[in-house]
Scaffold this motif. Sequence first.
Motif, PDB file in Angstrom:
ATOM      1  N   GLU A  59     -17.185   5.052 -14.977  1.00 15.96           N
ATOM      2  CA  GLU A  59     -16.160   5.416 -13.745  1.00 15.96           C
ATOM      3  C   GLU A  59     -15.015   6.331 -14.370  1.00 15.96           C
ATOM      4  OE1 GLU A  59     -16.361   4.150 -10.705  1.00 15.96           O
ATOM      5  OE2 GLU A  59     -18.034   3.050 -11.348  1.00 15.96           O
ATOM      6  N   ARG A  60     -14.508   6.877 -13.655  1.00 17.07           N
ATOM      7  CA  ARG A  60     -13.187   8.017 -13.888  1.00 17.07           C
ATOM      8  C   ARG A  60     -12.160   7.318 -14.916  1.00 17.07           C
ATOM      9  NH1 ARG A  60     -12.115  12.999 -12.248  1.00 17.07           N
ATOM     10  NH2 ARG A  60     -13.510  13.066 -10.796  1.00 17.07           N
ATOM     11  N   GLU A  61     -11.879   6.215 -14.737  1.00 16.15           N
ATOM     12  CA  GLU A  61     -10.883   5.263 -15.464  1.00 16.15           C
ATOM     13  C   GLU A  61     -11.373   5.439 -16.836  1.00 16.15           C
ATOM     14  OE1 GLU A  61     -11.651   4.444 -12.563  1.00 16.15           O
ATOM     15  OE2 GLU A  61      -9.949   4.934 -11.408  1.00 16.15           O
ATOM     16  N   ASP A  62     -12.975   5.425 -17.240  1.00 16.12           N
ATOM     17  CA  ASP A  62     -13.482   5.133 -18.283  1.00 16.12           C
ATOM     18  C   ASP A  62     -13.188   6.338 -19.524  1.00 16.12           C
ATOM     19  OD1 ASP A  62     -14.099   2.538 -17.700  1.00 16.12           O
ATOM     20  OD2 ASP A  62     -16.109   3.106 -16.938  1.00 16.12           O
ATOM     21  N   ILE A  63     -12.766   7.495 -18.961  1.00 17.93           N
ATOM     22  CA  ILE A  63     -12.929   8.712 -19.607  1.00 17.93           C
ATOM     23  C   ILE A  63     -11.271   9.127 -19.880  1.00 17.93           C
ATOM     24  CG2 ILE A  63     -15.013   9.306 -19.399  1.00 17.93           C
ATOM     25  CD1 ILE A  63     -13.805  11.573 -17.417  1.00 17.93           C
ATOM     26  N   SER A  97     -10.184  -9.444  -6.843  1.00 13.33           N
ATOM     27  CA  SER A  97     -11.513  -8.941  -7.240  1.00 13.33           C
ATOM     28  C   SER A  97     -11.903  -9.300  -8.583  1.00 13.33           C
ATOM     29  CB  SER A  97     -11.523  -7.328  -7.069  1.00 13.33           C
ATOM     30  OG  SER A  97     -12.753  -6.828  -7.440  1.00 13.33           O
ATOM     31  N   ASP A  98     -13.117  -9.700  -8.762  1.00 13.07           N
ATOM     32  CA  ASP A  98     -13.806  -9.880 -10.021  1.00 13.07           C
ATOM     33  C   ASP A  98     -13.778  -8.833 -10.850  1.00 13.07           C
ATOM     34  OD1 ASP A  98     -14.261 -12.486  -9.031  1.00 13.07           O
ATOM     35  OD2 ASP A  98     -16.337 -12.137  -8.475  1.00 13.07           O
ATOM     36  N   SER A  99     -13.573  -7.483 -10.659  1.00 14.80           N
ATOM     37  CA  SER A  99     -13.701  -6.363 -11.433  1.00 14.80           C
ATOM     38  C   SER A  99     -12.467  -6.188 -11.918  1.00 14.80           C
ATOM     39  CB  SER A  99     -14.025  -5.189 -10.722  1.00 14.80           C
ATOM     40  OG  SER A  99     -13.062  -4.754  -9.553  1.00 14.80           O
ATOM     41  N   VAL A 100     -11.302  -6.890 -11.437  1.00 14.74           N
ATOM     42  CA  VAL A 100      -9.964  -6.769 -12.146  1.00 14.74           C
ATOM     43  C   VAL A 100      -9.655  -7.939 -12.996  1.00 14.74           C
ATOM     44  CG1 VAL A 100      -7.402  -6.679 -11.564  1.00 14.74           C
ATOM     45  CG2 VAL A 100      -9.089  -5.503 -10.122  1.00 14.74           C
ATOM     46  N   SER A 121     -12.789  -3.291 -19.182  1.00 19.27           N
ATOM     47  CA  SER A 121     -12.014  -2.561 -20.162  1.00 19.27           C
ATOM     48  C   SER A 121     -12.109  -3.331 -21.651  1.00 19.27           C
ATOM     49  CB  SER A 121     -10.597  -2.359 -19.766  1.00 19.27           C
ATOM     50  OG  SER A 121      -9.893  -3.429 -19.729  1.00 19.27           O
ATOM     51  N   ASP A 122     -12.114  -4.740 -21.260  1.00 23.08           N
ATOM     52  CA  ASP A 122     -12.227  -5.772 -22.598  1.00 23.08           C
ATOM     53  C   ASP A 122     -10.827  -5.452 -23.136  1.00 23.08           C
ATOM     54  OD1 ASP A 122     -13.180  -7.744 -23.961  1.00 23.08           O
ATOM     55  OD2 ASP A 122     -14.118  -6.471 -25.244  1.00 23.08           O
ATOM     56  N   LEU A 123      -9.721  -5.491 -22.610  1.00 23.96           N
ATOM     57  CA  LEU A 123      -8.523  -5.215 -23.464  1.00 23.96           C
ATOM     58  C   LEU A 123      -7.875  -6.678 -23.539  1.00 23.96           C
ATOM     59  CD1 LEU A 123      -7.068  -2.155 -21.541  1.00 23.96           C
ATOM     60  CD2 LEU A 123      -7.799  -2.217 -23.811  1.00 23.96           C
ATOM     61  N   PRO A 124      -6.836  -6.517 -24.573  1.00 21.27           N
ATOM     62  CA  PRO A 124      -6.218  -8.025 -24.653  1.00 21.27           C
ATOM     63  C   PRO A 124      -5.322  -8.220 -23.615  1.00 21.27           C
ATOM     64  CG  PRO A 124      -5.235  -6.311 -25.775  1.00 21.27           C
ATOM     65  CD  PRO A 124      -6.652  -5.581 -25.479  1.00 21.27           C
ATOM     66  N   SER A 152     -10.535   1.148 -20.348  1.00 20.53           N
ATOM     67  CA  SER A 152     -11.369   1.122 -21.594  1.00 20.53           C
ATOM     68  C   SER A 152     -11.032   1.949 -22.736  1.00 20.53           C
ATOM     69  CB  SER A 152     -12.633   1.293 -21.540  1.00 20.53           C
ATOM     70  OG  SER A 152     -13.324   2.445 -21.021  1.00 20.53           O
ATOM     71  N   THR A 153     -10.278   3.200 -22.230  1.00 16.77           N
ATOM     72  CA  THR A 153      -9.709   3.874 -23.271  1.00 16.77           C
ATOM     73  C   THR A 153      -8.193   3.542 -23.609  1.00 16.77           C
ATOM     74  OG1 THR A 153      -8.759   5.732 -21.759  1.00 16.77           O
ATOM     75  CG2 THR A 153     -10.987   5.822 -22.425  1.00 16.77           C
TER      76      THR A 153
END
Length: 309
Positions: A59-63, A97-100, A121-124, A152-153
């Motif tokens: 996704e755009r947010e991944d970069i 949403s499960d995506s959030v 994103s697997d962020l803390p 994720s970044t």
Amino acid sequence: MSDVRQHADDIHEQFSDHLDVDVEDVEERLTTLVDEYKVPMDEARRSVTNHYLEEAGLEREDISSGDSEAATIEDVDEPEEWIDLTAKVIELWDPRSDSVAQVGLLGDPTGTIKFTKWAKSDLPALEEGGVYELRNVVTDEYQGRYSVKLNSTTVIEELDEELEVGNDTSEIEGALVDMQSGSGLIKRCPEEDCTRVLQNGRCNEHGEGEGEFDLRIKAVVDDGIDAHEVIFDKDATEDLTGLSLEEAKDMAMDALDTTVVADEIRADIVGTYYRIEGPTFGRYVLADDVEELDGPADPEELLIKARSM
């Protein structure tokens, strides 16, 4: 270095950790769009970026753009910018949403802003009351209300310090002197988590789509000293005009023209005095509480003034 090559290098850097792609391939794709098809560079860059996003399954947010800059919340006035924030978590809400993974409100001395942290994103986890340095977050916009997305970044660092949170609520009392383009019955991108307004049936990120109808007003309110840009979302527009989204859709269908909705609203509200209160996001005030005041102004006189600003 040519302008095309510079853009190619930027895109290549974004995907270098995700794809085995040569910068020459990126440059060739950009050159074809710009030189052969006469596509503007910003649109060509979006198109090429979307191609590699799809190829990489991202996704755009991944970069990241690779050039995030330190900012305060009041600096956020454009979508799709990469910034670093130092902010306090004021409140957390239940995600819809499960995506959030998390959604809530951040604050710093200049104001407050909504944030979304994606599950993938697997962020803390962020904690209410905690102060964090958030590096590499991307800005977003919906109906004039700006937000930031943690992806994720993003790098999260908890700080052992206190941070005062400022009040960004504005109150305006004045005449509504103009209604800007993009008001009335509009269509938004139907893709999940995308709320961009379609331009000629096209989303800048997701391309052509049917779109979903929405109702809004982008107005200019003059308090006698300054002109303020105010956005009324669907609920505020319905409350202000008495016109529901369904009624607006029926009106447009009968006339086979969506602009009749904006014309109807404009005739109803331009020249009227209001007291408006709501949060400030960038250059916009988002109307949360609206009260009509006595003494409607002469709309012709106000329009002449508005057009001279």
